[in-house]
Design a protein around this motif. Sequence first.
Motif, PDB file in Angstrom:
ATOM      1  N   ARG A  85      -0.382  11.552  -6.226  1.00  0.00           N
ATOM      2  CA  ARG A  85       0.797  12.297  -6.658  1.00  0.00           C
ATOM      3  C   ARG A  85       0.985  13.467  -5.690  1.00  0.00           C
ATOM      4  NH1 ARG A  85       2.885  16.163 -10.371  1.00  0.00           N
ATOM      5  NH2 ARG A  85       4.703  15.340 -11.478  1.00  0.00           N
ATOM      6  N   VAL A  86       1.550  13.152  -4.526  1.00  0.00           N
ATOM      7  CA  VAL A  86       1.740  14.133  -3.466  1.00  0.00           C
ATOM      8  C   VAL A  86       3.083  14.829  -3.668  1.00  0.00           C
ATOM      9  CG1 VAL A  86       1.989  14.481  -0.975  1.00  0.00           C
ATOM     10  CG2 VAL A  86       0.309  12.846  -1.847  1.00  0.00           C
ATOM     11  N   MET A  87       3.054  16.147  -3.750  1.00  0.00           N
ATOM     12  CA  MET A  87       4.262  16.942  -3.935  1.00  0.00           C
ATOM     13  C   MET A  87       4.783  17.507  -2.612  1.00  0.00           C
ATOM     14  SD  MET A  87       4.558  16.516  -7.118  1.00  0.00           S
ATOM     15  CE  MET A  87       5.902  17.623  -7.497  1.00  0.00           C
TER      16      MET A  87
ATOM     17  N   GLY B  43      -0.749  16.230  17.935  1.00  0.00           N
ATOM     18  CA  GLY B  43      -0.606  15.120  18.870  1.00  0.00           C
ATOM     19  C   GLY B  43      -0.572  13.746  18.237  1.00  0.00           C
ATOM     20  N   ALA B  44      -0.521  13.694  16.907  1.00  0.00           N
ATOM     21  CA  ALA B  44      -0.568  12.400  16.207  1.00  0.00           C
ATOM     22  C   ALA B  44       0.436  12.381  15.061  1.00  0.00           C
ATOM     23  CB  ALA B  44      -1.980  12.120  15.679  1.00  0.00           C
ATOM     24  N   ILE B  45       0.822  11.176  14.653  1.00  0.00           N
ATOM     25  CA  ILE B  45       1.679  10.987  13.485  1.00  0.00           C
ATOM     26  C   ILE B  45       0.782  10.599  12.309  1.00  0.00           C
ATOM     27  CG2 ILE B  45       3.562   9.641  12.487  1.00  0.00           C
ATOM     28  CD1 ILE B  45       4.756   9.384  15.210  1.00  0.00           C
ATOM     29  N   HIS B  46       1.032  11.259  11.166  1.00  0.00           N
ATOM     30  CA  HIS B  46       0.149  11.110  10.011  1.00  0.00           C
ATOM     31  C   HIS B  46       0.902  10.514   8.825  1.00  0.00           C
ATOM     32  CE1 HIS B  46      -1.568  14.185  12.621  1.00  0.00           C
ATOM     33  NE2 HIS B  46      -2.740  13.952  12.059  1.00  0.00           N
ATOM     34  N   TRP B  47       0.256   9.534   8.182  1.00  0.00           N
ATOM     35  CA  TRP B  47       0.800   8.920   6.973  1.00  0.00           C
ATOM     36  C   TRP B  47      -0.245   8.991   5.864  1.00  0.00           C
ATOM     37  CZ3 TRP B  47       0.987   6.541  11.775  1.00  0.00           C
ATOM     38  CH2 TRP B  47       2.262   6.300  12.329  1.00  0.00           C
ATOM     39  N   TYR B  48       0.192   9.250   4.650  1.00  0.00           N
ATOM     40  CA  TYR B  48      -0.698   9.076   3.502  1.00  0.00           C
ATOM     41  C   TYR B  48      -0.233   7.842   2.742  1.00  0.00           C
ATOM     42  CZ  TYR B  48       2.930  11.126   0.470  1.00  0.00           C
ATOM     43  OH  TYR B  48       4.087  11.371  -0.213  1.00  0.00           O
ATOM     44  N   THR B  49      -1.144   7.220   2.060  1.00  0.00           N
ATOM     45  CA  THR B  49      -0.844   5.999   1.318  1.00  0.00           C
ATOM     46  C   THR B  49      -0.996   6.252  -0.179  1.00  0.00           C
ATOM     47  OG1 THR B  49      -3.143   5.245   1.498  1.00  0.00           O
ATOM     48  CG2 THR B  49      -1.615   4.545   3.221  1.00  0.00           C
ATOM     49  N   ASP B  50      -0.481   5.319  -0.972  1.00  0.00           N
ATOM     50  CA  ASP B  50      -0.535   5.489  -2.420  1.00  0.00           C
ATOM     51  C   ASP B  50      -1.961   5.473  -2.954  1.00  0.00           C
ATOM     52  OD1 ASP B  50       2.211   5.702  -2.719  1.00  0.00           O
ATOM     53  OD2 ASP B  50       2.484   3.541  -2.862  1.00  0.00           O
ATOM     54  N   SER B  51      -2.791   4.618  -2.379  1.00  0.00           N
ATOM     55  CA  SER B  51      -4.136   4.490  -2.926  1.00  0.00           C
ATOM     56  C   SER B  51      -5.199   4.202  -1.858  1.00  0.00           C
ATOM     57  CB  SER B  51      -4.182   3.374  -3.980  1.00  0.00           C
ATOM     58  OG  SER B  51      -3.727   2.151  -3.419  1.00  0.00           O
ATOM     59  N   GLY B  52      -4.849   3.463  -0.824  1.00  0.00           N
ATOM     60  CA  GLY B  52      -5.836   3.087   0.174  1.00  0.00           C
ATOM     61  C   GLY B  52      -6.078   4.183   1.200  1.00  0.00           C
TER      62      GLY B  52
ATOM     63  N   LYS C  12      -6.528   6.185  13.736  1.00  0.00           N
ATOM     64  CA  LYS C  12      -7.702   6.756  13.105  1.00  0.00           C
ATOM     65  C   LYS C  12      -7.449   6.895  11.605  1.00  0.00           C
ATOM     66  CE  LYS C  12      -8.396   9.666  17.217  1.00  0.00           C
ATOM     67  NZ  LYS C  12      -8.459  11.060  17.724  1.00  0.00           N
ATOM     68  N   GLU C  13      -8.524   6.929  10.855  1.00  0.00           N
ATOM     69  CA  GLU C  13      -8.390   7.170   9.421  1.00  0.00           C
ATOM     70  C   GLU C  13      -8.304   8.671   9.179  1.00  0.00           C
ATOM     71  OE1 GLU C  13     -10.802   6.295   5.244  1.00  0.00           O
ATOM     72  OE2 GLU C  13     -10.962   4.876   6.932  1.00  0.00           O
ATOM     73  N   MET C  14      -7.404   9.065   8.296  1.00  0.00           N
ATOM     74  CA  MET C  14      -7.243  10.473   7.948  1.00  0.00           C
ATOM     75  C   MET C  14      -7.883  10.712   6.586  1.00  0.00           C
ATOM     76  SD  MET C  14      -3.752  12.750   7.506  1.00  0.00           S
ATOM     77  CE  MET C  14      -3.133  11.734   6.154  1.00  0.00           C
ATOM     78  N   PRO C  15      -8.845  11.619   6.510  1.00  0.00           N
ATOM     79  CA  PRO C  15      -9.478  11.876   5.202  1.00  0.00           C
ATOM     80  C   PRO C  15      -8.487  12.480   4.223  1.00  0.00           C
ATOM     81  CG  PRO C  15     -10.142  13.531   6.806  1.00  0.00           C
ATOM     82  CD  PRO C  15      -9.382  12.488   7.570  1.00  0.00           C
ATOM     83  N   MET C  16      -8.641  12.156   2.975  1.00  0.00           N
ATOM     84  CA  MET C  16      -7.801  12.701   1.908  1.00  0.00           C
ATOM     85  C   MET C  16      -8.693  13.198   0.773  1.00  0.00           C
ATOM     86  SD  MET C  16      -4.558  12.516   2.709  1.00  0.00           S
ATOM     87  CE  MET C  16      -3.574  12.482   1.203  1.00  0.00           C
ATOM     88  N   PRO C  17      -8.229  14.197   0.028  1.00  0.00           N
ATOM     89  CA  PRO C  17      -9.008  14.660  -1.133  1.00  0.00           C
ATOM     90  C   PRO C  17      -9.175  13.528  -2.145  1.00  0.00           C
ATOM     91  CG  PRO C  17      -7.232  16.207  -0.601  1.00  0.00           C
ATOM     92  CD  PRO C  17      -6.982  14.970   0.202  1.00  0.00           C
ATOM     93  N   PRO C  18     -10.267  13.514  -2.884  1.00  0.00           N
ATOM     94  CA  PRO C  18     -10.467  12.455  -3.883  1.00  0.00           C
ATOM     95  C   PRO C  18      -9.444  12.559  -5.003  1.00  0.00           C
ATOM     96  CG  PRO C  18     -12.146  14.162  -4.106  1.00  0.00           C
ATOM     97  CD  PRO C  18     -11.407  14.471  -2.848  1.00  0.00           C
TER      98      PRO C  18
ATOM     99  N   ILE D 128       0.826  -1.202   0.000  1.00  0.00           N
ATOM    100  CA  ILE D 128       0.000   0.000   0.000  1.00  0.00           C
ATOM    101  C   ILE D 128       0.860   1.251   0.000  1.00  0.00           C
ATOM    102  CG2 ILE D 128      -0.206   0.186   2.510  1.00  0.00           C
ATOM    103  CD1 ILE D 128      -3.123   1.003   2.067  1.00  0.00           C
ATOM    104  N   GLY D 129       2.042   1.185   0.595  1.00  0.00           N
ATOM    105  CA  GLY D 129       2.964   2.308   0.610  1.00  0.00           C
ATOM    106  C   GLY D 129       2.615   3.349   1.654  1.00  0.00           C
ATOM    107  N   PHE D 130       3.429   3.434   2.710  1.00  0.00           N
ATOM    108  CA  PHE D 130       3.228   4.457   3.732  1.00  0.00           C
ATOM    109  C   PHE D 130       4.228   5.579   3.508  1.00  0.00           C
ATOM    110  CE2 PHE D 130       0.919   1.142   5.888  1.00  0.00           C
ATOM    111  CZ  PHE D 130      -0.053   1.840   6.591  1.00  0.00           C
TER     112      PHE D 130
END
Length: 459
Positions: free
Chosen positions: A324-326, A287-296, A309-315, A277-279
């Motif tokens: 494609r996070v810059m 107060g939290a550590i945040h990761w975005y994933t490639d697709s999930g 917790k799940e972090m919302p991401m733009p569609p 999935i790619g972290f």
Amino acid sequence: MSVINSHIKFKINGQSTKKQLTEHSTLHSIFKDIIRLIKSTQIPIFTLQNLKIMVSPQRIKTISSSSSSSSSSRSFSAETIANDDDLLTQILLYLPIRALLKFKCVSKHWLSLISNPHFTRRLNLSDSPSGLFVHINKWPRSDNHPEFDYINLDPINNRCDAPFRILNFANEPSGIRILQSCNGLLLCCSNLKYGSEANYYVYNPTTRQFTLPPPLHHLAEIHGPYLAFDPSKSPHYSVIYLRQNEVEDTDLHIEIYSTKTGIWKVSDSIFQTEHDIGFHGGVFWNGAIHWYTDSGPSICFDVDQEQVKEMPMPPMPDEWYRRRVMYFGESRGCLYLVEIYHPPSTQFNVCEMEKDYSGWFVKYRVDLNGVAGAYPEMIRLYLDPSVLNHYAFQIMSIVKGESDEEDSFMVLHIPGKVIRYNFKDNSFEKIFDFDQQVTAGNFSCYPANEYIKSVASVW
């Protein structure tokens, strides 16, 4: 022990005054000089707002009654202040950081006062980065110790020296590289070693203190480590790993090391992921550590509550199968995200996360066409303008200003140069030139790490 030369700064009737504190060997003589400087202003000693020191009426009465001279409120002794922790602390709070670090050597009492977490929190140091550390990528490649360029972001002190060029605080044969920065502390590790084979360090580049957390208990597949530190809430920090028992295991276990306990702890929280999935990221915010994933689904881990917790991401656009996070980073209590999916890549939005995690909103709109016109070397002429990589640039940092939109800016790496881009009016200026040996076209291998001045202890 002697104290190196320093200065004391204060304002008199709106005008700044700078006086030198010469070399001293005793606490008594240091305060004698401070009192002499205050007296020389011809302003009553208790008009201490000129030194930005607030003294209550009760404190004034106490000191006046204990002073050796009752004829003038300006003539109490240095010993009186030296024995009054409140006044001593008030004065120390407005000395330069380098002087404070030296003043720890004056006495055990001063060491205790300056090392106190309450004193550290009251220092009111800027939480805005003074500069960026950039791991420079030279050609031809070398296996020598990693070297770092320092990009100064302080517009007032534009001649400050780099805190270091090479990290050599520990004996590592291949040197030390930076993994992450978090509110003044750097998370570092052995160069050319990975996972459980590497040594990991927490280093304060301001105080030059470092520590080596205990080794991990498990030698499994790991993600991380990640650093969590909020000096406004606690003097303690945490180091976090994500661990898979087996390579094919979809369960991720969380291990936490805290300086509060001094031991590693396996969290009760476990979350499941898809294979490959790619972290990415591991940014500490709110107060939290945040990761975005490639697709999930993207996730965050509340360090104190130990909750995933799940972090919302733009569609994502329908035609894209991975993000494609810059840029994904934090500045002064704000979490920022930049994604670019469509040409021209010089026009994009900077999004900010809502404090309640309800979603992202557009904070800034960016147009780099002016930058491309001034620096045509960022245009890849061999690529069609419809290609996303037609423009060569990397977002190194987004810095929130004290007055938000008024002085917030973005730091860009273009071939051979670093540009400061102001969000308010789209103005820009060159702030750094890379050495010709640096492969400036390689934008993603060595991200920038912020330098925030801090006297926080690493132990």
